[in-house]
Design a protein around this motif. Structure first.
Motif, PDB file in Angstrom:
ATOM      1  N   THR A 199      14.586   8.484   0.124  1.00 43.01           N
ATOM      2  CA  THR A 199      13.852   7.328   0.621  1.00 43.01           C
ATOM      3  C   THR A 199      14.662   6.649   1.713  1.00 43.01           C
ATOM      4  O   THR A 199      15.868   6.431   1.560  1.00 43.01           O
ATOM      5  CB  THR A 199      13.574   6.322  -0.508  1.00 43.01           C
ATOM      6  OG1 THR A 199      12.802   6.960  -1.527  1.00 43.01           O
ATOM      7  CG2 THR A 199      12.801   5.116   0.008  1.00 43.01           C
TER       8      THR A 199
ATOM      9  N   CYS B  75       0.846  -1.190   0.000  1.00 40.44           N
ATOM     10  CA  CYS B  75       0.000   0.000   0.000  1.00 40.44           C
ATOM     11  C   CYS B  75       0.880   1.238   0.000  1.00 40.44           C
ATOM     12  O   CYS B  75       1.958   1.246   0.619  1.00 40.44           O
ATOM     13  CB  CYS B  75      -0.928   0.030   1.214  1.00 40.44           C
ATOM     14  SG  CYS B  75      -2.341  -1.074   1.091  1.00 40.44           S
ATOM     15  N   GLN B  76       0.434   2.256  -0.687  1.00 42.80           N
ATOM     16  CA  GLN B  76       1.091   3.549  -0.688  1.00 42.80           C
ATOM     17  C   GLN B  76       0.178   4.579  -0.036  1.00 42.80           C
ATOM     18  O   GLN B  76      -1.001   4.667  -0.378  1.00 42.80           O
ATOM     19  CB  GLN B  76       1.416   4.004  -2.120  1.00 42.80           C
ATOM     20  CG  GLN B  76       2.415   3.133  -2.850  1.00 42.80           C
ATOM     21  CD  GLN B  76       2.677   3.641  -4.261  1.00 42.80           C
ATOM     22  OE1 GLN B  76       1.925   4.470  -4.782  1.00 42.80           O
ATOM     23  NE2 GLN B  76       3.737   3.152  -4.882  1.00 42.80           N
TER      24      GLN B  76
ATOM     25  N   THR C 153       9.371   8.032   1.603  1.00 43.35           N
ATOM     26  CA  THR C 153      10.002   8.842   0.562  1.00 43.35           C
ATOM     27  C   THR C 153       9.564  10.281   0.743  1.00 43.35           C
ATOM     28  O   THR C 153       8.364  10.586   0.726  1.00 43.35           O
ATOM     29  CB  THR C 153       9.607   8.360  -0.844  1.00 43.35           C
ATOM     30  OG1 THR C 153      10.033   7.002  -1.012  1.00 43.35           O
ATOM     31  CG2 THR C 153      10.252   9.218  -1.909  1.00 43.35           C
TER      32      THR C 153
ATOM     33  N   ASP D 103       5.370   3.698   1.860  1.00 44.51           N
ATOM     34  CA  ASP D 103       5.107   2.403   1.234  1.00 44.51           C
ATOM     35  C   ASP D 103       5.159   1.327   2.301  1.00 44.51           C
ATOM     36  O   ASP D 103       6.180   1.188   3.001  1.00 44.51           O
ATOM     37  CB  ASP D 103       6.137   2.110   0.146  1.00 44.51           C
ATOM     38  CG  ASP D 103       6.032   3.058  -1.027  1.00 44.51           C
ATOM     39  OD1 ASP D 103       5.472   2.637  -2.053  1.00 44.51           O
ATOM     40  OD2 ASP D 103       6.493   4.217  -0.923  1.00 44.51           O
TER      41      ASP D 103
ATOM     42  N   TRP E 152      -0.057   8.524   0.267  1.00 47.41           N
ATOM     43  CA  TRP E 152       0.451   9.774  -0.291  1.00 47.41           C
ATOM     44  C   TRP E 152      -0.002  10.935   0.585  1.00 47.41           C
ATOM     45  O   TRP E 152      -1.187  11.038   0.932  1.00 47.41           O
ATOM     46  CB  TRP E 152      -0.040   9.981  -1.718  1.00 47.41           C
ATOM     47  CG  TRP E 152       0.574   9.036  -2.710  1.00 47.41           C
ATOM     48  CD1 TRP E 152       0.323   7.699  -2.834  1.00 47.41           C
ATOM     49  CD2 TRP E 152       1.532   9.362  -3.719  1.00 47.41           C
ATOM     50  NE1 TRP E 152       1.069   7.172  -3.856  1.00 47.41           N
ATOM     51  CE2 TRP E 152       1.814   8.166  -4.430  1.00 47.41           C
ATOM     52  CE3 TRP E 152       2.161  10.541  -4.107  1.00 47.41           C
ATOM     53  CZ2 TRP E 152       2.710   8.117  -5.487  1.00 47.41           C
ATOM     54  CZ3 TRP E 152       3.053  10.504  -5.171  1.00 47.41           C
ATOM     55  CH2 TRP E 152       3.327   9.309  -5.849  1.00 47.41           C
TER      56      TRP E 152
ATOM     57  N   SER F 133      -7.414   2.279  -5.640  1.00 47.97           N
ATOM     58  CA  SER F 133      -6.989   3.586  -5.143  1.00 47.97           C
ATOM     59  C   SER F 133      -8.150   4.312  -4.484  1.00 47.97           C
ATOM     60  O   SER F 133      -9.323   3.967  -4.663  1.00 47.97           O
ATOM     61  CB  SER F 133      -6.425   4.437  -6.292  1.00 47.97           C
ATOM     62  OG  SER F 133      -7.414   4.623  -7.295  1.00 47.97           O
TER      63      SER F 133
ATOM     64  N   GLU G 197      -0.138   8.504  -9.286  1.00 52.42           N
ATOM     65  CA  GLU G 197      -0.400   9.297  -8.090  1.00 52.42           C
ATOM     66  C   GLU G 197      -1.905   9.392  -7.864  1.00 52.42           C
ATOM     67  O   GLU G 197      -2.648   9.790  -8.754  1.00 52.42           O
ATOM     68  CB  GLU G 197       0.183  10.704  -8.222  1.00 52.42           C
ATOM     69  CG  GLU G 197      -0.042  11.569  -6.982  1.00 52.42           C
ATOM     70  CD  GLU G 197       0.529  12.972  -7.127  1.00 52.42           C
ATOM     71  OE1 GLU G 197       0.294  13.791  -6.221  1.00 52.42           O
ATOM     72  OE2 GLU G 197       1.200  13.246  -8.147  1.00 52.42           O
TER      73      GLU G 197
ATOM     74  N   ARG H 113      -3.372   0.663  -3.385  1.00 50.40           N
ATOM     75  CA  ARG H 113      -3.000  -0.698  -2.990  1.00 50.40           C
ATOM     76  C   ARG H 113      -2.772  -1.526  -4.247  1.00 50.40           C
ATOM     77  O   ARG H 113      -3.550  -1.456  -5.198  1.00 50.40           O
ATOM     78  CB  ARG H 113      -4.104  -1.357  -2.160  1.00 50.40           C
ATOM     79  CG  ARG H 113      -3.789  -2.829  -1.810  1.00 50.40           C
ATOM     80  CD  ARG H 113      -4.988  -3.541  -1.218  1.00 50.40           C
ATOM     81  NE  ARG H 113      -4.706  -4.940  -0.927  1.00 50.40           N
ATOM     82  CZ  ARG H 113      -5.622  -5.834  -0.534  1.00 50.40           C
ATOM     83  NH1 ARG H 113      -6.886  -5.453  -0.384  1.00 50.40           N
ATOM     84  NH2 ARG H 113      -5.291  -7.085  -0.305  1.00 50.40           N
TER      85      ARG H 113
ATOM     86  N   ARG I 202       5.581   9.995   0.580  1.00 48.40           N
ATOM     87  CA  ARG I 202       4.842   8.765   0.312  1.00 48.40           C
ATOM     88  C   ARG I 202       5.363   7.686   1.230  1.00 48.40           C
ATOM     89  O   ARG I 202       6.584   7.474   1.335  1.00 48.40           O
ATOM     90  CB  ARG I 202       5.020   8.338  -1.142  1.00 48.40           C
ATOM     91  CG  ARG I 202       4.133   7.131  -1.526  1.00 48.40           C
ATOM     92  CD  ARG I 202       4.465   6.599  -2.906  1.00 48.40           C
ATOM     93  NE  ARG I 202       5.750   5.911  -2.931  1.00 48.40           N
ATOM     94  CZ  ARG I 202       6.673   6.118  -3.854  1.00 48.40           C
ATOM     95  NH1 ARG I 202       6.489   7.022  -4.808  1.00 48.40           N
ATOM     96  NH2 ARG I 202       7.804   5.432  -3.827  1.00 48.40           N
TER      97      ARG I 202
END
Length: 633
Positions: A559, A525-526, A550, A540, A528, A606, A617, A597, A538
């Motif tokens: 990162t 999963c990200q 990051t 992760d 943002w 998303s 994004e 995800r 971000r």
């Protein structure tokens, strides 16, 4: 350091997340020839009588000396008899029923390079097609039923049948050597000039050429890309090749007839059937219509239609296509004190330049005007002035925020209403639920959502039961909770989160999926953070427990391993407690947040909006953390 514990999942937020994680429904695909999608797999063999058999097409396209395949409209679990009587103007013929199955293909079609991944997500995965007679062992794979029948061997056109009767359905026959313009293919269409655009169109042709139902479009795409059309389908099976060649013959004759009557209409029609849009950054995606194609080809092939009516039919079909489309890309637009804003993407689907106009529906909203070239998109900040109740309580403000603000976008004769959150959402105890995440757009769902006059709203608030264009199976649902954390006892789940701001993330997965342990551990999963288009950071997080942060800088992105992230998992789901660094939030306690995800199947979802396959994004919703009050006081 991140912590991962393979323990029984302690879901702190289940009471808040469960009702929408369990509300997602999976909708099986059905055969729609206009959408070029195969039918669902056969689950049981349910015989159907001859009187129940009907054709899909409005008109039968036939050529002397070649067998004709009639696409059949049958329930997904039906099996027709092998031999079916066909009445051809009083002459009784016998057709043979075949099932053309489409099993998943393990390799991508052609050498499409890096463009193949996004295009497969957009157009659908390729399949390997096989043909089986109705009395054979029907494969458990999606497919279509066809009826093979010999309608005529040549001779005087006046002696050939003009219609066939199938069950209680009568279909006219268009003999292609009679209705054609004298040419087997339409005049060459204008070749696309942009080099990168041609590469994307060629890649689209490779994917469309992998199905006999869309091989005809692959031929048109090859022409647009400056590539010679294929001399034959080359599927390696007589029935599959016959279907592909017949569909190309049908469309080539129809377009050639139109071009001989009205050349400009022929060019515009072929453009609409092969159009791609330029998304910037050397990315192009198909945007052709997927409905009413059978009606169009039938009207262009009808032997009883005069040239005048032929041109009118094509003109009406083109006029019915939307000139433009628009969709909300991010629910948090530029921060302003006097207006709610959200980011809207508009696209010009016509072959001519258009002016997109966007304005909020509230009194005093000023329109935003943007000139858009053919096949291009434009991002617009849709603004709506603040209402008189802007100073109401935080609870009322939260409800109002999730209801969103509306805006109107128009271009030419096309006009639509779009709704986004727009304003800042107060975060109140016990926390604000986020999700569910949406499966990414494909061509069909994107066109329906972007071009409809009133696109369905997305359930940004789980309490809003609005339809989604891309349902996600319950077994793969994702949700989150944004809340103020409480210090956890050493050694307990959530240790290290502390008493700051926490994002609780929960991801379900199908424990019965045969994907292997490495695929599940690769789930990620990200998160943002920061304004859309100019993110601050971000995070992760993987199911395995690995997590990185990051930070996006003006010159160099940095990162490093993320701290204060706890991951737990069991057989059906995994969850993460993510402590949000105060430095990522800011002194104003406003935070813009979006999620992506990628699950063990490789499917990307998303929030708050579905993503196009070439976008990395997510959109954002802006939250106000200063609205939180300690419930213990």
């Amino acid at each position: 350091m991140p912590k991962a514990r393979p323990t029984r999942l302690l879901c702190l937020a289940c009471p808040l997340l469960g009702f929408f994680l369990g509300a997602c429904a999976w909708v099986s695909p059905t055969l729609n020839r206009d959408q070029d999608q195969p039918a669902p797999p056969l689950s049981t063999a349910r015989p159907v009588g001859v009187e129940q058999i009907r054709g899909v097409d409005r008109l039968v396209a036939a050529r002397p000396g070649r067998p004709t395949l009639l696409l059949l409209d049958l329930p997904p679990d039906a099996r027709p008899p092998l031999r079916v009587p066909v009445d051809a103007d009083g002459t009784m013929l016998t057709g043979e029923a075949w099932y053309l199955g489409a099993a998943p293909r393990m390799t991508a079609p052609g050498d499409a390079g890096p463009r193949v991944g996004p295009l497969l997500r957009w157009l659908g995965e390729p399949r390997d097609w096989t043909a089986t007679p109705a009395d054979g062992l029907i494969p458990a794979a999606p497919g279509v039923w066809v009826l093979r029948v010999d309608l005529g061997v040549g001779g005087n056109a006046g002696e050939r049948p003009r219609r066939v009767r199938l069950g209680d359905q009568t279909l006219p026959i268009a003999w292609l050597d009679v209705v054609g313009s004298g040419s087997d293919v339409p005049p060459p269409a204008p070749v696309i000039q942009d080099d990168e655009a041609r590469r994307w169109v060629a890649a689209s042709a490779a994917i469309q050429g992998a199905s006999p139902l869309t091989w005809w479009r692959a031929q048109l795409l090859r022409r647009r890309a400056g590539i010679s059309i294929a001399p034959d389908p080359g599927f390696g099976d007589e029935m599959i090749d016959l279907l592909a060649a017949q569909e190309w013959d049908r469309w080539a004759t129809a377009l050639a007839r139109l071009a001989s009557t009205e050349p400009e209409l022929g060019v515009r029609t072929e453009h609409a059937l092969t159009v791609h849009i330029d998304l910037g950054n050397d990315a192009f995606l198909p945007a052709w219509p997927d409905r009413e194609l059978d009606r169009l080809s039938a009207s262009l092939l009808d032997p009883m239609v005069t040239d005048e009516r032929l041109a009118r039919s094509a003109s009406l079909w083109l006029a019915a296509l939307p000139e433009a489309g628009a969709w909300v890309r991010s629910d948090a637009g530029p921060l302003g004190a006097l207006a709610h804003t959200f980011w809207l993407d508009g696209v010009n689907l016509s072959p001519d330049e258009l002016v997109l106009a966007a304005r909020g529906v509230a009194p005093g909203a000023a329109p935003e005007l943007v000139a858009v070239e053919p096949g291009r998109i434009a991002s617009i900040a849709m603004s709506s002035p603040l209402g008189e109740d802007a100073g109401s309580s935080a609870l009322v403000g939260a409800r109002r925020a999730w209801e969103g603000v509306a805006g109107v976008v128009s271009a030419g004769d096309w006009r639509a209403t779009r709704r986004g959150v727009g304003e800042t959402v107060p975060v109140l105890p016990p926390g604000t639920t986020i999700g569910p995440l949406h499966r990414g757009f494909d061509l069909s769902t994107w066109r329906r959502h972007a071009t409809y006059a009133d696109a369905p709203a997305f359930p940004l608030d789980p309490g809003v039961r609005a339809p989604m264009p891309s349902p996600v199976a319950t077994e793969w649902a994702t949700g989150a909770l944004l809340m103020r954390g409480a210090p956890a006892a050493p050694g307990s789940v959530g240790e290290g989160v502390g008493g700051g701001w926490v994002l609780y993330l929960e991801c379900r997965h199908d424990a019965g999926a045969r994907l292997g342990a490495s695929a599940f551990d690769g789930e990620a999963c990200q998160v943002w953070l920061g304004p859309f288009g100019a993110p601050r950071a971000r995070i992760d997080v993987r199911r395995s427990g690995a997590a990185t942060l990051t930070r996006f800088g003006r010159s160099v992105d940095q990162t490093r391993p993320a701290r204060d992230v706890t991951v737990v998992r069991d057989d059906e789901r995994w969850a993460a407690w993510i402590a949000l660094d105060p430095a990522l939030i800011g002194d104003d306690l406003l935070v813009e947040l979006g999620l992506i995800r990628t699950d063990a199947r490789g499917v990307r979802t998303s929030w708050p909006r579905p993503l196009l396959p070439v976008r990395d994004e997510p959109g954002r919703v802006r939250f106000d953390l200063s609205s939180w009050t300690d419930p213990t006081n």
